[in-house]
Design a protein around this motif. Structure first.
Motif, PDB file in Angstrom:
ATOM      1  N   LEU A   1      -1.062  14.077  -0.818  1.00 44.26           N
ATOM      2  CA  LEU A   1      -0.043  14.126   0.237  1.00 44.26           C
ATOM      3  C   LEU A   1      -0.530  13.399   1.491  1.00 44.26           C
ATOM      4  O   LEU A   1       0.230  12.643   2.114  1.00 44.26           O
ATOM      5  CB  LEU A   1       0.290  15.583   0.574  1.00 44.26           C
ATOM      6  CG  LEU A   1       1.280  15.807   1.732  1.00 44.26           C
ATOM      7  CD1 LEU A   1       2.632  15.169   1.417  1.00 44.26           C
ATOM      8  CD2 LEU A   1       1.455  17.300   2.008  1.00 44.26           C
ATOM      9  N   ALA A   2      -1.785  13.608   1.863  1.00 42.61           N
ATOM     10  CA  ALA A   2      -2.344  12.934   3.039  1.00 42.61           C
ATOM     11  C   ALA A   2      -2.318  11.416   2.877  1.00 42.61           C
ATOM     12  O   ALA A   2      -1.987  10.678   3.814  1.00 42.61           O
ATOM     13  CB  ALA A   2      -3.776  13.415   3.284  1.00 42.61           C
TER      14      ALA A   2
ATOM     15  N   SER B   1      -0.205   9.763   1.057  1.00 46.56           N
ATOM     16  CA  SER B   1       1.205   9.359   1.130  1.00 46.56           C
ATOM     17  C   SER B   1       1.651   9.223   2.586  1.00 46.56           C
ATOM     18  O   SER B   1       2.339   8.259   2.946  1.00 46.56           O
ATOM     19  CB  SER B   1       2.086  10.386   0.412  1.00 46.56           C
ATOM     20  OG  SER B   1       1.639  10.620  -0.892  1.00 46.56           O
ATOM     21  N   ILE B   2       1.256  10.171   3.412  1.00 42.33           N
ATOM     22  CA  ILE B   2       1.605  10.125   4.838  1.00 42.33           C
ATOM     23  C   ILE B   2       0.960   8.915   5.506  1.00 42.33           C
ATOM     24  O   ILE B   2       1.599   8.209   6.310  1.00 42.33           O
ATOM     25  CB  ILE B   2       1.171  11.430   5.537  1.00 42.33           C
ATOM     26  CG1 ILE B   2       1.973  12.615   4.978  1.00 42.33           C
ATOM     27  CG2 ILE B   2       1.346  11.323   7.047  1.00 42.33           C
ATOM     28  CD1 ILE B   2       1.479  13.961   5.455  1.00 42.33           C
ATOM     29  N   GLU B   3      -0.311   8.655   5.167  1.00 39.24           N
ATOM     30  CA  GLU B   3      -1.019   7.506   5.742  1.00 39.24           C
ATOM     31  C   GLU B   3      -0.319   6.204   5.382  1.00 39.24           C
ATOM     32  O   GLU B   3      -0.121   5.321   6.215  1.00 39.24           O
ATOM     33  CB  GLU B   3      -2.465   7.510   5.240  1.00 39.24           C
ATOM     34  CG  GLU B   3      -3.337   6.408   5.813  1.00 39.24           C
ATOM     35  CD  GLU B   3      -3.252   5.095   5.046  1.00 39.24           C
ATOM     36  OE1 GLU B   3      -3.449   4.018   5.650  1.00 39.24           O
ATOM     37  OE2 GLU B   3      -2.944   5.139   3.831  1.00 39.24           O
TER      38      GLU B   3
ATOM     39  N   TYR C   1       2.841   5.789   4.551  1.00 33.70           N
ATOM     40  CA  TYR C   1       4.158   5.729   5.192  1.00 33.70           C
ATOM     41  C   TYR C   1       4.029   5.299   6.658  1.00 33.70           C
ATOM     42  O   TYR C   1       4.780   4.437   7.127  1.00 33.70           O
ATOM     43  CB  TYR C   1       4.842   7.089   5.107  1.00 33.70           C
ATOM     44  CG  TYR C   1       6.166   7.135   5.827  1.00 33.70           C
ATOM     45  CD1 TYR C   1       7.280   6.474   5.310  1.00 33.70           C
ATOM     46  CD2 TYR C   1       6.295   7.811   7.043  1.00 33.70           C
ATOM     47  CE1 TYR C   1       8.493   6.490   5.977  1.00 33.70           C
ATOM     48  CE2 TYR C   1       7.506   7.830   7.711  1.00 33.70           C
ATOM     49  CZ  TYR C   1       8.610   7.171   7.178  1.00 33.70           C
ATOM     50  OH  TYR C   1       9.803   7.184   7.854  1.00 33.70           O
ATOM     51  N   ILE C   2       3.096   5.888   7.377  1.00 36.07           N
ATOM     52  CA  ILE C   2       2.904   5.533   8.792  1.00 36.07           C
ATOM     53  C   ILE C   2       2.455   4.082   8.920  1.00 36.07           C
ATOM     54  O   ILE C   2       2.922   3.349   9.807  1.00 36.07           O
ATOM     55  CB  ILE C   2       1.882   6.482   9.455  1.00 36.07           C
ATOM     56  CG1 ILE C   2       2.440   7.899   9.495  1.00 36.07           C
ATOM     57  CG2 ILE C   2       1.537   6.004  10.864  1.00 36.07           C
ATOM     58  CD1 ILE C   2       1.454   8.937   9.999  1.00 36.07           C
TER      59      ILE C   2
ATOM     60  N   CYS D   1       0.222   2.120  14.062  1.00 41.22           N
ATOM     61  CA  CYS D   1      -0.496   2.927  13.069  1.00 41.22           C
ATOM     62  C   CYS D   1      -1.968   3.127  13.422  1.00 41.22           C
ATOM     63  O   CYS D   1      -2.541   4.180  13.141  1.00 41.22           O
ATOM     64  CB  CYS D   1      -0.355   2.310  11.681  1.00 41.22           C
ATOM     65  SG  CYS D   1      -1.126   0.679  11.517  1.00 41.22           S
TER      66      CYS D   1
ATOM     67  N   ALA E   1       7.858  15.892  -1.254  1.00 41.15           N
ATOM     68  CA  ALA E   1       7.560  15.148  -0.025  1.00 41.15           C
ATOM     69  C   ALA E   1       6.825  13.849  -0.346  1.00 41.15           C
ATOM     70  O   ALA E   1       7.103  12.797   0.242  1.00 41.15           O
ATOM     71  CB  ALA E   1       6.716  16.009   0.917  1.00 41.15           C
ATOM     72  N   ILE E   2       5.889  13.904  -1.288  1.00 38.24           N
ATOM     73  CA  ILE E   2       5.138  12.710  -1.677  1.00 38.24           C
ATOM     74  C   ILE E   2       6.067  11.664  -2.280  1.00 38.24           C
ATOM     75  O   ILE E   2       6.005  10.474  -1.940  1.00 38.24           O
ATOM     76  CB  ILE E   2       4.022  13.078  -2.676  1.00 38.24           C
ATOM     77  CG1 ILE E   2       2.987  13.979  -2.006  1.00 38.24           C
ATOM     78  CG2 ILE E   2       3.347  11.821  -3.217  1.00 38.24           C
ATOM     79  CD1 ILE E   2       1.970  14.567  -2.967  1.00 38.24           C
TER      80      ILE E   2
ATOM     81  N   LEU F   1       8.233  10.093   0.452  1.00 37.35           N
ATOM     82  CA  LEU F   1       7.485   9.152   1.292  1.00 37.35           C
ATOM     83  C   LEU F   1       7.273   7.817   0.592  1.00 37.35           C
ATOM     84  O   LEU F   1       7.440   6.751   1.197  1.00 37.35           O
ATOM     85  CB  LEU F   1       6.141   9.763   1.687  1.00 37.35           C
ATOM     86  CG  LEU F   1       6.198  10.909   2.698  1.00 37.35           C
ATOM     87  CD1 LEU F   1       4.831  11.577   2.831  1.00 37.35           C
ATOM     88  CD2 LEU F   1       6.677  10.408   4.057  1.00 37.35           C
TER      89      LEU F   1
END
Length: 289
Positions: free
Chosen positions: A93-94, A96-98, A100-101, A109, A176-177, A180
């Motif tokens: 998940l982390a 995926s967030i990285e 996306y940003i 970023c 969520a993953i 994203l």
């Protein structure tokens, strides 16, 4: 006898690919300075988790074959597995967030995803996973020690409420993953179209930017397939635990465990070697031109 042969083959294959892939990712990260980015720090953490998961798979096979029944260390082993599996999900998940940003806010970023925040995220994931994993040790009411005399598997070692809670931590981050990575893919495709339609940019500049973004789109699509694979291999295992009798489903447990654990062998080749820089340095070490 046939069941034991299948278990042995699965163990050798999974451990071989997992150790080669993950140890290569870890070694390259510490050896090559240019690979020591925030994104690759998370990839390396995931590789460390996967080494732990792969290392535990031979023991899991012995448990599935009922060679480790009536063992007081059973709960401790299961707690380690719970800790590692939850950490694997949250590090994914982390990442995926990285991603996306990085794609959605390319100019900001570097200020949003800092090295300090990365280490804070790693610390939080580690603590949360550790707490979830060791709860049955700290609070015996989560364990079911009477079952150790006959079995040493997840469905019998922990009470149903705790098992369901762990499964929820496996499954809840997955939507969520997926969302994203779908967003990343859509954003990249939009950027590619804008670059191709822009007359202000030079032909070479537009071509280079478009190539980089297309590569990002392929990476996002590849990672999306990886997450889909996580879901495909985990759901059957959850169903086996929920609806089957552990004493009558040895082969079902072996097969579903193999595919669930196989994410530790697949991850380094998607998250790590899916990165062009990792591939380049890995091939250079092997002296392959």
């Amino acid at each position: 006898m046939a069941v034991e042969v299948v278990a042995t083959v699965f163990t050798v294959l999974l451990c071989l690919f997992a150790f080669i892939g993950n140890t290569s990712i870890i070694a390259l990260f510490f050896k090559v300075r240019t690979l020591q980015t925030v994104s690759n720090t998370l990839v390396t953490c995931l590789a460390v988790i996967d080494v732990g998961i792969a290392s535990s798979y031979p023991i899991q096979c012995l448990v599935d074959l009922k060679k480790l029944s009536d063992n007081p260390e059973c709960i401790a082993f299961m707690c380690i597995i719970m800790c590692l599996s939850v950490a694997h999900t949250y590090f994914t998940l982390a990442l995926s967030i990285e991603r996306y940003i990085t794609i959605s806010k390319p100019l900001k970023c570097c200020t949003i995803i800092t090295e300090r925040r990365c280490y804070i995220a790693i610390a939080i994931i580690s603590v949360v996973s550790l707490v979830i994993g060791i709860l049955p040790v700290m609070m015996p009411l989560f364990g079911n020690t009477e079952s150790l005399e006959t079995d040493c598997r997840l469905a019998t070692v922990f009470i149903n409420g705790y098992t369901a809670w762990v499964f929820a931590n496996w499954v809840m981050p997955l939507p969520a993953i997926i969302f994203l990575y779908i967003r990343v893919f859509i954003l990249v495709k939009r950027h590619v179209k804008r670059i191709q339609a822009s007359e202000a940019a030079s032909h070479l500049g537009a071509q280079n930017s478009g190539f980089k973004l297309k590569r990002e789109a392929k990476t996002a699509l590849l990672l999306l397939f990886m997450v889909a694979y996580f879901i495909v291999v985990r759901i059957p295992f959850i169903l086996v635990v929920a609806v089957t009798d552990p004493s009558e489903s040895v082969m079902a447990y072996i097969i579903t465990h193999f595919f669930a654990y196989s994410t530790s062998a697949v991850s380094p080749f998607i998250f790590g070697f899916g990165n062009k820089d990792y591939r380049k340095h890995f091939l250079s070490i092997l002296k392959i031109k």
